[in-house]
Design a protein around this motif. Structure first.
Motif, short mmCIF file in Angstrom:
data_model
loop_
_atom_site.label_atom_id
_atom_site.label_comp_id
_atom_site.label_asym_id
_atom_site.label_seq_id
_atom_site.Cartn_x
_atom_site.Cartn_y
_atom_site.Cartn_z
N ASP A 60 26.54 -56.61 117.81
CA ASP A 60 26.13 -57.70 118.12
C ASP A 60 26.53 -58.98 117.18
O ASP A 60 26.14 -59.69 116.18
N THR B 105 34.31 -59.15 117.18
CA THR B 105 33.01 -58.01 117.01
C THR B 105 32.60 -57.00 117.08
O THR B 105 33.34 -56.66 117.54
N TYR C 37 28.85 -64.04 123.21
CA TYR C 37 29.51 -64.77 122.69
C TYR C 37 30.90 -65.52 123.40
O TYR C 37 31.42 -66.28 122.92
N TYR D 128 29.62 -60.75 114.76
CA TYR D 128 30.41 -61.99 114.98
C TYR D 128 31.64 -62.42 113.75
O TYR D 128 30.13 -63.16 113.45
N PHE E 199 29.96 -68.11 121.99
CA PHE E 199 30.72 -68.66 120.72
C PHE E 199 31.75 -68.71 120.52
O PHE E 199 32.87 -69.81 120.19
N ASP E 200 32.80 -68.51 121.43
CA ASP E 200 34.18 -68.30 121.47
C ASP E 200 34.36 -69.99 122.17
O ASP E 200 35.36 -70.32 121.45
N SER F 236 34.05 -71.63 118.70
CA SER F 236 34.73 -71.55 118.41
C SER F 236 36.50 -72.23 118.59
O SER F 236 36.83 -73.08 117.13
N LYS G 111 38.98 -66.58 115.72
CA LYS G 111 37.56 -65.43 115.73
C LYS G 111 38.21 -64.28 115.59
O LYS G 111 39.49 -64.07 115.62
N SER H 211 27.48 -63.19 111.48
CA SER H 211 26.27 -63.44 112.20
C SER H 211 26.25 -62.05 112.36
O SER H 211 27.13 -61.41 113.31
N ASP H 212 25.02 -61.78 113.24
CA ASP H 212 24.33 -60.89 113.67
C ASP H 212 22.96 -61.17 114.75
O ASP H 212 22.17 -62.55 114.36
#
Length: 387
Positions: free
Chosen positions: A123, A120, A103, A125, A106-107, A110, A117, A78-79
């Motif tokens: 930007d 990164t 992030y 991921y 997102f972390d 996840s 993960k 993703s960006d």
């Protein structure tokens, strides 16, 4: 002691003192053992957040982590849409904070799914399904992660206009080679055409959409996900491919995704509260303090009253003489040092913090931080104000 030398009472007292000392030592050892276990748990948690558990165990035993071929994984990239333009308009510190918030979200998400993960880059991921947890559900876990990411990105705002961020997401499934490269700052890496294709799925996608390849679409269709063909798309560096938009997840996946978003909101709130506390602390640390001269070093310690204008003027003159009398010219970009020194000295205190650059023909300049003192021992130093 007034006790007889060979009296049993004396022996009992000594025995009691020994028992007391032994009990105190045992308590201390127990406390240290608990602290050691807690430290070991923190260390393990940090290692497991950076590398898969089997890799950590190999490295801990002194074995070299060997590469492994994963037959079936799903890779997600993703960006942020418009990230380059955003960086040109916003201070890097604000960009860093924005990415930190994104992030963190997102972390947190996840951790709710069986995904790993990978890392990164700017930007971008990257995560992988099929490395941890149920390896047979790598496509569904990655798809659920994508849905949660697309919803959670709205929690983070662009610093220059306050609008919600938008991301592109791409997924591809296939085989990949995994392994840890090097010995310094080891990183768990993925290699193979699957990684390249997943990256192309993201870069050729559209804002707010999840684009998946044919193999990923086939796996998700069997699990009840709704997809729509985008048609044949020209993929850079590859032949033309039919790609699909991931439209909807099965209803039975909604509670898991909803719970992941709830956790992300909590973690984001904690991060923002922590950043506010840090900023408040930094502001209080940078409040100007008054100072007065003292006979020890000529520049004194903080006393709570401001130094006189004549004192500031004498100190400024001394600093400027040191700078102007130096054999080396000021470093490039430091031509305004005089005004900066004067502004700092009149607004803060007599304890003028400066950064020195020791310049000699044999050695390159070495930065150190000192307090400006008498001029007699300042020969050979270039002074630059600490902003």
């Amino acid at each position: 002691s007034d006790l007889p030398l060979h009296d049993t009472t004396r022996d009992l007292l000594f025995m009691a003192e020994m028992r007391t000392a032994e009990a105190s030592l045992n308590k201390k050892l127990d406390r240290l053992a608990i602290e050691l276990a807690e430290a070991q748990a923190r260390s393990d948690s940090l290692l497991y957040s950076m590398l898969p558990r089997p890799v950590v165990e190999d490295l801990r035993e002194g074995r070299r982590a060997r590469g492994k071929l994963e037959d079936a994984v799903s890779i997600l990239f993703s960006d942020i849409v418009g990230f380059t333009d955003l960086c040109s308009k916003v201070h890097p510190q604000k960009v860093c904070r924005m990415l930190d918030e994104l992030y963190t979200v997102f972390d947190s998400i996840s951790s709710a799914f069986d995904v790993y993960k990978v890392g990164t880059i700017g930007d971008a991921y990257m995560i992988a399904g099929g490395i941890i947890g149920d390896k047979n559900a790598h496509a569904t876990a990655t798809a659920d992660m994508a849905f949660a990411m697309r919803a959670a990105v709205k929690l983070v705002r662009a610093p220059h206009n306050g609008e919600a961020l938008s991301i592109r997401i791409g997924i591809h499934s296939g085989s990949a080679m995994t392994g840890v490269l090097g010995t310094i700052m080891p990183k768990f890496c993925f290699f193979g055409d699957t990684v390249n294709t997943a990256s192309r799925m993201e870069s050729s996608g559209m804002a707010g959409e999840i684009q998946v390849s044919g193999p990923t679409a086939a796996l998700l269709t069997k699990k009840g996900y709704t997809l729509k063909s985008r048609g044949v798309v020209q993929i850079k560096g590859k032949k033309d491919m039919e790609t699909f938009w991931l439209i909807k997840h099965p209803e039975n996946r909604r509670p898991v995704i909803k719970e992941a978003l709830k956790m992300a909101k909590v973690d984001l709130a904690k991060l923002r509260a922590l950043l506010r506390d840090v900023e408040t602390s930094e502001c209080s640390d940078h409040e100007p303090q008054a100072a007065s001269r003292s006979p020890e070093n000529g520049f004194g310690a903080t006393t709570g009253r401001r130094s006189s204008a004549s004192t500031d003027h004498r100190r400024d003159k001394q600093v400027l003489q040191l700078w102007e009398g130096h054999a080396h010219p000021p470093p490039e970009g430091q031509q305004g040092v005089h005004s900066r020194l004067r502004r700092r000295s009149t607004s803060d205190s007599d304890l003028l913090r400066v950064r020195t650059l020791v310049a000699t023909p044999e050695e390159p300049p070495t930065p150190t931080e000192v307090l400006l003192g008498p001029t007699s021992n300042a020969e050979g130093l270039l002074f630059r104000a600490v902003s």
